[in-house]
Write a protein that holds these residues in place. Structure first.
Motif, mmCIF file in Angstrom:
data_model
loop_
_atom_site.group_PDB
_atom_site.id
_atom_site.type_symbol
_atom_site.label_atom_id
_atom_site.label_comp_id
_atom_site.label_asym_id
_atom_site.label_seq_id
_atom_site.Cartn_x
_atom_site.Cartn_y
_atom_site.Cartn_z
ATOM 1 N N GLY A 135 25.585 24.391 77.792
ATOM 2 C CA GLY A 135 26.148 25.240 77.427
ATOM 3 C C GLY A 135 24.818 25.818 76.716
ATOM 4 N N LEU A 136 24.131 25.230 76.491
ATOM 5 C CA LEU A 136 23.229 26.435 75.581
ATOM 6 C C LEU A 136 22.327 26.849 76.670
ATOM 7 C CD1 LEU A 136 20.001 25.035 73.659
ATOM 8 C CD2 LEU A 136 19.634 25.198 75.298
ATOM 9 N N GLY A 137 22.005 26.674 77.625
ATOM 10 C CA GLY A 137 21.296 27.626 78.717
ATOM 11 C C GLY A 137 22.473 28.903 79.264
ATOM 12 N N ASN A 287 17.761 16.217 80.594
ATOM 13 C CA ASN A 287 19.229 15.970 79.398
ATOM 14 C C ASN A 287 19.876 16.988 77.906
ATOM 15 O OD1 ASN A 287 17.951 13.282 80.258
ATOM 16 N ND2 ASN A 287 16.286 14.401 79.507
ATOM 17 N N ASP A 288 20.546 17.447 78.237
ATOM 18 C CA ASP A 288 21.147 17.789 77.878
ATOM 19 C C ASP A 288 21.813 17.303 76.410
ATOM 20 O OD1 ASP A 288 23.929 16.027 77.860
ATOM 21 O OD2 ASP A 288 25.297 17.434 77.909
ATOM 22 N N ALA A 289 21.254 16.307 75.785
ATOM 23 C CA ALA A 289 21.946 15.477 74.681
ATOM 24 C C ALA A 289 20.987 14.711 73.545
ATOM 25 C CB ALA A 289 23.305 15.520 74.258
ATOM 26 N N LEU A 296 4.724 15.972 78.969
ATOM 27 C CA LEU A 296 5.310 16.595 80.387
ATOM 28 C C LEU A 296 6.253 18.206 79.981
ATOM 29 C CD1 LEU A 296 4.404 18.332 82.816
ATOM 30 C CD2 LEU A 296 5.865 17.316 83.805
ATOM 31 N N ARG A 297 6.569 17.589 78.456
ATOM 32 C CA ARG A 297 8.081 18.027 77.682
ATOM 33 C C ARG A 297 6.913 18.895 76.836
ATOM 34 N NH1 ARG A 297 13.022 21.151 77.782
ATOM 35 N NH2 ARG A 297 13.624 20.815 75.656
ATOM 36 N N LEU A 298 6.834 18.465 76.855
ATOM 37 C CA LEU A 298 5.865 19.141 75.015
ATOM 38 C C LEU A 298 4.936 20.057 75.586
ATOM 39 C CD1 LEU A 298 4.638 19.324 73.130
ATOM 40 C CD2 LEU A 298 3.490 17.704 72.398
ATOM 41 N N ASN A 378 20.407 26.363 65.733
ATOM 42 C CA ASN A 378 20.740 24.781 65.790
ATOM 43 C C ASN A 378 22.119 24.697 66.760
ATOM 44 O OD1 ASN A 378 22.473 22.063 64.939
ATOM 45 N ND2 ASN A 378 20.786 21.663 64.346
ATOM 46 N N HIS A 379 21.680 23.870 67.857
ATOM 47 C CA HIS A 379 23.011 23.118 68.504
ATOM 48 C C HIS A 379 23.551 21.956 68.460
ATOM 49 C CE1 HIS A 379 23.302 27.185 70.664
ATOM 50 N NE2 HIS A 379 21.283 27.498 70.590
ATOM 51 N N THR A 380 23.112 20.933 67.753
ATOM 52 C CA THR A 380 24.116 20.167 67.093
ATOM 53 C C THR A 380 23.315 18.998 65.958
ATOM 54 O OG1 THR A 380 23.636 17.678 68.927
ATOM 55 C CG2 THR A 380 21.781 19.225 68.764
ATOM 56 N N THR A 485 29.609 32.128 65.109
ATOM 57 C CA THR A 485 30.099 31.807 66.159
ATOM 58 C C THR A 485 29.663 32.482 67.801
ATOM 59 O OG1 THR A 485 31.924 31.178 64.411
ATOM 60 C CG2 THR A 485 32.282 31.057 66.478
ATOM 61 N N ASN A 486 29.988 31.558 68.120
ATOM 62 C CA ASN A 486 29.494 31.749 69.582
ATOM 63 C C ASN A 486 30.104 32.731 70.277
ATOM 64 O OD1 ASN A 486 27.952 28.421 71.067
ATOM 65 N ND2 ASN A 486 26.519 29.969 69.909
ATOM 66 N N GLY A 487 29.771 33.100 71.827
ATOM 67 C CA GLY A 487 30.711 33.448 72.919
ATOM 68 C C GLY A 487 29.676 34.151 73.612
ATOM 69 N N LEU A 676 31.673 16.247 66.220
ATOM 70 C CA LEU A 676 30.867 16.329 67.327
ATOM 71 C C LEU A 676 29.699 17.591 68.075
ATOM 72 C CD1 LEU A 676 30.495 12.666 68.281
ATOM 73 C CD2 LEU A 676 29.912 13.633 66.168
ATOM 74 N N GLU A 677 31.036 18.162 68.969
ATOM 75 C CA GLU A 677 30.510 19.207 69.625
ATOM 76 C C GLU A 677 30.221 20.769 68.449
ATOM 77 O OE1 GLU A 677 29.357 20.408 72.580
ATOM 78 O OE2 GLU A 677 31.456 19.599 73.579
ATOM 79 N N ALA A 678 29.684 21.145 68.668
ATOM 80 C CA ALA A 678 29.199 22.130 67.828
ATOM 81 C C ALA A 678 29.392 23.284 67.713
ATOM 82 C CB ALA A 678 27.349 23.027 67.901
ATOM 83 N N SER A 679 29.979 23.636 69.421
ATOM 84 C CA SER A 679 31.030 24.818 69.120
ATOM 85 C C SER A 679 31.974 24.899 70.907
ATOM 86 C CB SER A 679 30.315 25.789 69.572
ATOM 87 O OG SER A 679 31.366 27.251 70.156
ATOM 88 N N GLY A 680 31.218 24.466 71.547
ATOM 89 C CA GLY A 680 31.900 24.560 72.736
ATOM 90 C C GLY A 680 31.650 25.837 73.036
ATOM 91 N N THR A 681 31.640 26.558 74.873
ATOM 92 C CA THR A 681 32.271 27.904 75.144
ATOM 93 C C THR A 681 32.924 27.746 76.303
ATOM 94 O OG1 THR A 681 29.880 27.119 75.996
ATOM 95 C CG2 THR A 681 29.921 28.760 74.232
#
Ligand code: NBY
Length: 843
Positions: A135-137, A287-289, A296-298, A378-380, A485-487, A676-681
């Motif tokens: 969702g975020l990407g 990882n999505d959550a 390496l991620r940093l 923020n997404h979560t 709100t997302n769209g 728990l689901e921030a928005s969902g798209t």
């Protein structure tokens, strides 16, 4: 010399200033020219892939002319720009999007048809870049489409991962991950900018010294220097010349680096160092959550942020040079940076470092600029997803940033103490540093403190953000927190994905709905028109038939095209409760096998489609996939189910598959534990495409229910406000298990779907034991079944069902990312559209 120069310039201008012709003949010549000169092939019957490459290059030419002109224009005007910083852009395939945004779909289709090719087939040759998790990407990519369409001067910045989201295959009923090397055939949509490279430092030490005025200054020195190489992708708007840019960075070794090792006679060392540099941008973390906390991620985060800020700074300073009246203090008037979650939040100390150590500003001046530039989404609110980096790790990798973070925190805590003297609990909750062993840097606190605005992505999410995650910050800065709100973009998710429905819309209200979804509202009254309902159903059937064909061709599965198509397609996660869905399916299976022939005749046939990836280390999610595959095998082989129930797990869910599936759904499931689901798209995409949803009162479901009417949604389950109390009660007063759930779990435990050797199914079911049913799966099961039964019942009332779908789909305008972006522009970025129009004589 001067006259010559002018003559040269004029000639150059004449040679380059006209836009390419777009008639069918010209497009054909362009295609063949690319086959011959770009791809170096001729006189063969060429395969679809070759023609995909040629078509992409021909379209790319047409994107580039608009793109370079747009960029030149916005630089000339000196407009304020939005920079959307995201570790992920899930763009999906580009060809269809590009031809449709350019208004050239018909022309290319005809040009290709006349030489024996089919545009649709050509389009399906494209390998989709999967540079995001979910969702975020995907949200970031919908935003880029809208920003371009609405003529906002905006750039996306991210990482050009060599390996995107892994390819999921199902082997022996289990998920197996394969590397996604998406660049095998090259990437015609990007332009490698060899002239845009920046050095990025890692490790090293901080030197303290006095400047000429006697102020203490710091310089970060030594360590390793890696180069960031820019790759640009044009982002065309729909029905506008405006074409924005997505700049992705790739890491490569710096020359100094190579030379030093070679001169020291260390050949192998030099090669190893080169490999290390390139590894920074090699793979997307899947990882999505959950926060993995890997070094390496940093490195990825800082690498991309450092290159991006150098680039933004260079562009800003160039514009300062142009106007002479602009100063560095005016940066917030020219630059708005949006942080897509905390992943790029290291940008805050990095901008401070540039302003302090390079520009020699005072702390107060630097902080003022920085805070007015950044905003954070923020997404979560899931605790396990909150990013934290250990202080020792940051100190080693980014020693100067660690100092700056401490200084930000020190000054901030003084303010807190002034507001709330002697309140240590509050102080430690608000601190950027968590006093654990080792100490940790809380990136979300850093992001809140360093931004002028913080937004959640749906109303309920923003409410919870304020009340549970940042209550103290809210008291301190009540205006800082807002909801947007997302769209999702109607270009990809309606126009491109659903031509059948799109042509109905265009026939009714003209093509203007594509960038003004409100124009669909009047179509709602057509729900009363029997003929229109019939046309609507025909469009849905076309889309369902496409899925039926696809399932048969790629998976060898035959399904009943008249069945209710039920879909849950999204990342696999306990909080999204795919287990609830599977338990419902097992229940349905039990009902079918125990029914009399007469009862079976009354049942509504269903095709249950599930898809989604599990993070490679997420055991419960992988177990879930295993169970779905096992249930699918048993159910689909059982003659009793024949046309009544099919269960299908489709591997490797991605954007292209979503475009195929979503338009074909009758019902989709968005059934997360409330809160728990921030928005969902996905929920938005399904309803826009004329599907109904079974959902909890969570995320954007709540706002969708408001927009389309609660009678058009099958809602169920505990409300977010009830969850905490239910959890508290269950440990000492576990609720009685619903007998239907009892039967379903019994079937699974007893081996109806096999008995995997490591007790994977037991592990799944133990987690919904009524004592410790964290995600309220057992708790919500009865009301879930009620919602599903209701959907079955309504689906049989064909005319009423169609009316519901029409009413809902045509009430969705507020879930267009066009509305979302207008809100960001007005409430956060303070930017205006800047349409670029080419001079009259061109096209
Ligand atoms: O963002 C999703 C939310 O779960 C969903 O409710 C929302 O609609 C969507 C857009 O706002 N979050 C999401 O997709 N998150 C990730 O993909 C993600 C990726 C990486 C990491 C964390 C989360 N990470 O820590 O590496």
């Amino acid at each position: 010399m001067g006259a010559d120069h002018l003559a040269h310039k004029e000639l150059l201008w004449k040679l380059s200033s006209t836009y390419l012709p777009n008639d069918v003949g010209s497009l054909q010549r362009s295609l063949v020219r690319h086959v011959e000169y770009t791809l170096a092939r001729r006189r063969y019957k060429l395969d679809d892939n070759t023609f995909y490459q040629a078509t992409a290059h021909s379209v790319r030419d047409r994107l580039i002319e608009r793109w370079t002109d747009t960029q030149q224009y916005s630089a000339k005007v000196g407009a304020k720009k939005v920079y959307y910083l995201s570790l992920e852009f899930l763009i999906g395939r580009s060809l269809g999007n590009a031809v449709s945004n350019l208004g050239l779909r018909g022309a290319y289709a005809e040009a290709l048809r006349q030489i024996g090719y089919n545009l649709e087939d050509i389009m399906s040759e494209e390998k989709e870049p999967a540079l995001g998790n979910g969702g975020l990407g995907r949200l970031a990519s919908c935003f880029l489409d809208t920003l371009a369409t609405q003529n906002y001067p905006a750039w996306g910045y991210g990482i050009r991962y060599k390996y995107g989201m892994f390819e999921q295959r199902i082997l022996n009923g289990q998920q197996v991950e394969f590397p996604d090397y998406w660049l095998t055939d090259g990437n015609p949509w990007e332009v490698e900018r060899l002239d845009v490279q920046y050095p990025v430092r890692l490790f090293g030490h901080v030197r303290e010294f006095k400047d000429q005025e006697g102020n203490t200054r710091y310089a970060w020195q030594g360590g390793e220097v890696v180069m960031a190489q820019a790759y640009d992708t044009p982002i065309p708007g729909y029905g506008t010349y405006n074409t924005n840019n997505m700049r992705l960075w790739s890491s490569k070794p710096s020359h100094e680096f190579d030379l030093a090792s070679f001169n020291a006679g260390n050949y192998y060392g030099a090669v190893e160092a080169k490999e290390r540099c390139e590894s920074i941008t090699s793979v997307l973390y899947p990882n999505d959550a959950t926060d993995e906390g890997k070094r390496l991620r940093l490195k990825q985060q800082y690498f991309f942020v450092s290159a991006t800020l150098q680039d933004i700074f260079r562009r800003f300073k160039k514009s300062v040079g142009r106007t002479a009246t602009t100063k560095i203090q005016d940066m917030p008037k020219k630059v708005a940076i949006q942080l897509n979650d905390t992943h790029p939040a290291i940008a805050i100390p990095e901008l401070m470092r540039l302003l302090l150590d390079v520009e020699y500003l005072s702390w107060e001046e630097a902080w003022e600029i920085s805070r007015n530039v950044f905003a954070y989404t923020n997404h979560t609110i899931l605790p396990e997803a909150m990013e934290k980096w250990s202080v020792p790790m940051i100190t080693e990798l980014l020693p100067r940033h660690m100092q700056i973070i401490y200084e930000i925190n020190h000054r901030f805590l003084l303010e807190v103490q002034k507001l709330w003297p002697n309140d240590d609990t509050r102080l430690s909750a608000m601190s950027i540093i968590e006093e654990s062993t080792p100490k940790m840097v809380r990136m979300s606190n850093l992001a809140v403190i360093g931004s002028h605005t913080v937004n959640g992505v749906a109303m309920i999410h923003t409410k919870l953000l304020k009340s549970t995650l940042f209550p103290d910050f809210l008291l301190m800065w009540p205006e800082k927190f807002i909801n947007v709100t997302n769209g999702v973009t109607p270009r990809r998710w309606l126009l491109q994905a659903n031509p059948a429905l799109s042509s109905i819309y265009t026939g009714m209200v003209g093509p203007g709905w594509v960038n003004d979804l409100k124009r669909l509202e009047p179509i709602k009254t057509m729900a009363q028109d029997a003929l229109f309902r019939q046309r609507w159903r025909a469009a849905k059937q076309t889309n369902k038939n496409a899925v039926v064909d696809w399932l048969y061709k790629t998976m060898g599965i035959q399904v009943n095209p008249n069945a209710l198509f039920d879909m849950q397609v999204k990342r696999i996660h306990e909080y999204k409760r795919q287990l609830l869905n599977v338990l419902g399916i097992v229940h349905r299976y039990a009902e079918i096998t125990q029914a009399t022939p007469e009862q079976r005749n009354q049942m509504v046939p269903r095709v249950c489609i599930m898809a989604g990836k599990a993070a490679p280390g997420y055991v419960m999610a992988k177990n879930l996939i295993m169970l779905v595959c096992a249930v699918s095998e048993v159910v689909n082989a059982d003659a009793a189910c024949r046309d009544l129930l099919k269960v299908i797990f489709i591997p490797n869910f991605n954007v292209s598959l979503a475009e195929l599936l979503i338009p074909a759904s009758d019902v989709s499931q968005h059934i997360s534990t409330a809160g728990l689901e921030a928005s969902g798209t996905g929920n938005m995409k399904f309803v826009m495409n004329g599907g109904l949803i079974v959902g909890t009162m969570d995320g954007a479901n709540i706002e969708i229910a408001q927009a389309i009417g609660e009678h058009n949604m099958f809602t169920f389950g505990a409300k977010a406000s009830e969850v905490a109390a239910i959890r508290r009660t269950m440990s000492h007063h576990p609720p009685k298990i619903d007998p239907r759930l009892q039967r379903a779990t019994q079937m699974i435990r007893s081996g109806v779907f096999g008995k995997p050797k490591d007790g994977e199914y037991h592990q799944l079911l133990d987690a919904i034991d009524p004592h410790k049913d964290v995600y309220l799966t057992a708790q919500d099961f009865p009301s879930y079944l009620r919602a599903m039964d209701e959907a079955d019942a309504q689906f049989q009332l064909e005319e009423k069902w169609t009316a519901k779908c029409i009413e809902s789909a045509c009430s969705m305008w507020m879930f267009s990312s066009d509305r979302t972006i207008r809100e960001y522009a007005a409430k956060i970025w303070n930017v205006e559209p800047l349409p670029f129009r080419p001079p009259k004589h061109q096209n």
